[in-house]
Design an enzyme around this catalytic site. Structure first.
Site, PDB file in Angstrom:
ATOM      1  N   ASN A  38      24.549 -71.581   4.574  1.00 25.85           N
ATOM      2  CA  ASN A  38      23.934 -72.675   3.901  1.00 25.85           C
ATOM      3  C   ASN A  38      25.225 -73.325   2.928  1.00 25.85           C
ATOM      4  O   ASN A  38      25.406 -73.430   1.965  1.00 25.85           O
ATOM      5  CB  ASN A  38      23.110 -72.233   2.927  1.00 25.85           C
ATOM      6  CG  ASN A  38      22.025 -73.338   2.524  1.00 25.85           C
ATOM      7  OD1 ASN A  38      22.358 -74.421   2.690  1.00 25.85           O
ATOM      8  ND2 ASN A  38      20.882 -73.090   1.806  1.00 25.85           N
ATOM      9  N   HIS A  92      16.939 -69.854  -7.358  1.00 21.83           N
ATOM     10  CA  HIS A  92      15.960 -69.309  -6.486  1.00 21.83           C
ATOM     11  C   HIS A  92      14.396 -68.989  -7.186  1.00 21.83           C
ATOM     12  O   HIS A  92      13.530 -68.727  -6.404  1.00 21.83           O
ATOM     13  CB  HIS A  92      16.261 -68.266  -5.682  1.00 21.83           C
ATOM     14  CG  HIS A  92      17.463 -68.658  -4.584  1.00 21.83           C
ATOM     15  ND1 HIS A  92      18.739 -68.892  -4.822  1.00 21.83           N
ATOM     16  CD2 HIS A  92      17.067 -68.797  -3.198  1.00 21.83           C
ATOM     17  CE1 HIS A  92      19.111 -69.264  -3.633  1.00 21.83           C
ATOM     18  NE2 HIS A  92      18.362 -69.424  -2.701  1.00 21.83           N
TER      19      HIS A  92
END
Length: 438
Positions: free
Chosen positions: A310, A341
């Site tokens: 990512n 997250h």
């Protein structure tokens, strides 16, 4: 995309696919020079609003309100204050939504709606754009909006002020990056909107075709792997070394899902003209796609895997946290990543484990480069560390994805815990040896 929403990437992909014709239409109208600059900003903003309502329903307001408040803060604060306050405001909004998810999942023990998960994902991507923009303003890469607004506040009408705010609002909600995609800087966004189209028809056709074939290949491979994972045992039923295969195959399914989705996100940005390097302005920040599949699958370095996984998010975290930290910047980066997250138990454990593995990776390879000299030993060392790296990454990925304590306990008690434990032991001994050398 993050580990929080893996199971609903399929509906997100459907919405991304539905936005594809509008991305091509936007780029076509830019090529034909049929759009004024204001019309381009409005097209991207209206598309983002429509996509948000279609994908999130009434939850879309949880994305619209922070975006609107961020624009107000940017036009109200000076360049030295804008980053700190916008960061605190945006992370507070995101954390409240994550706490709502915790309350629903763990206290009420109910399954939240898919639309709420999509909203959380979009809110996390909005946090990236908000903080990237505020950092650009603080570092002088983007002119402070508050100063410009102050110059015209007394002599401009409301409509003129709204036109001044339009580029920022459009950037925060433009539809090609609303539900996914590599982080696009405000400079790149503004250059693409204000300048001529950088996407040439012949080149774009082959580039998009290549991406489409890659996505098709990944989806076919994903069907095969999913069948294998579904037919086999899970962590609850596996025995000894069988658990290693279960972990590796399940993590492989997760990775294929991410790769496919990242390529789709990249294709959408490319179709709209935001991912092409043609016509890039001097000094403009280069475009980096999220998926570097070859490096991710062949590297024997956990540190390199971390930088390439990512990629735009890794670069954003490095700029936002790592480069700002004075003490333990690596640990700060992974702790913030767990916060960003959602702070589920598996995510907290997974990201802390990841930080320790990266630190161990640095020491192990530093000592190996000094003491392993012969070519055959270097080849053997590379093969062993590649296999160990892939298994450790699979372990971390399962920890982050399963999230709950019960599933995490199954992972802890399996043979899979041997792999990170080996790196922890090596970290302990090599750190003592490094201290002795120093």
């Amino acid at each position: 995309m993050d580990g929080l929403q893996l199971f609903f990437l399929h509906p997100v992909s459907l919405y991304q696919g539905a936005a594809f014709p509008f991305a091509l239409l936007f780029n076509y109208l830019c090529i034909m020079d049929s759009f004024s600059t204001h019309a381009r900003y409005l097209f991207l903003l209206a598309g983002g609003g429509a996509l948000a309502v279609a994908a999130m329903g009434s939850f879309a307001v949880l994305v619209f309100i922070p975006a609107l408040c961020t624009v107000v803060l940017i036009h109200s604060l000076g360049p030295q204050d804008v980053h700190r306050l916008t960061f605190l405001f945006q992370m507070s909004c995101q954390t409240l939504c994550h706490l709502g998810l915790h309350y629903t999942e763990y206290y009420l023990q109910e399954a939240p709606s898919t639309r709420f998960y999509v909203t959380l994902s979009s809110l996390m991507l909005l946090t990236q754009r908000v903080t990237s923009l505020s950092l650009d303003i603080r570092e002088g890469k983007v002119a402070a909006a508050a100063a410009a607004a102050g110059d015209v506040r007394n002599k401009s009408s409301l409509s003129e002020r709204l036109w001044k705010a339009l580029p920022y609002f459009s950037y925060l909600l433009f539809f090609p990056a609303l539900l996914g995609g590599p982080l696009c800087s405000f400079q790149r966004f503004q250059a693409r909107v204000q300048g001529p189209s950088s996407l040439y028809p012949r080149h774009s056709f082959w580039a998009l075709t290549r991406r489409g074939l890659q996505i098709l290949g990944l989806e076919c491979l994903k069907v095969v792997v999913r069948r294998e994972v579904s037919a086999g045992t899970g962590l609850t039923d596996c025995r000894q070394l069988q658990c290693v295969y279960v972990m590796w195959s399940t993590a492989g399914l997760f990775k294929l899902t991410y790769y496919s989705h990242w390529l789709l996100d990249d294709s959408l940005l490319y179709a709209a003209g935001f991912a092409s390097e043609f016509g890039q302005s001097p000094g403009e920040e280069g475009y980096i796609p999220d998926a570097d599949i070859w490096t991710l699958e062949t590297t024997h370095r956990i540190a390199l895997f971390t930088r390439k996984w990512n990629q735009s998010t890794a670069r954003w975290l490095r700029r936002l946290v790592f480069q700002q930290g004075r003490t333990w910047p690596l640990l700060q980066t992974f702790v913030f990543s767990a916060w960003w997250h959602g702070l589920h138990p598996g995510q907290v454990f997974g990201f802390l484990c990841w930080a320790v593995m990266v630190e161990a990776d640095y020491l192990i390879h530093t000592f190996a480069n000094v003491f392993i000299r012969s070519w055959p030993m270097r080849v053997l060392y590379r093969i062993l560390t590649w296999a160990h790296t892939q298994l450790i990454i699979a372990y971390i990925m399962l920890a982050v994805e399963v999230r709950s304590l019960s599933s995490l306990w199954l992972l802890w008690n399996s043979y899979n815990s041997v792999f990170p434990t080996v790196y922890c032991i090596l970290l302990f001994f090599l750190a003592k040896r490094k201290h002795k050398f120093n």
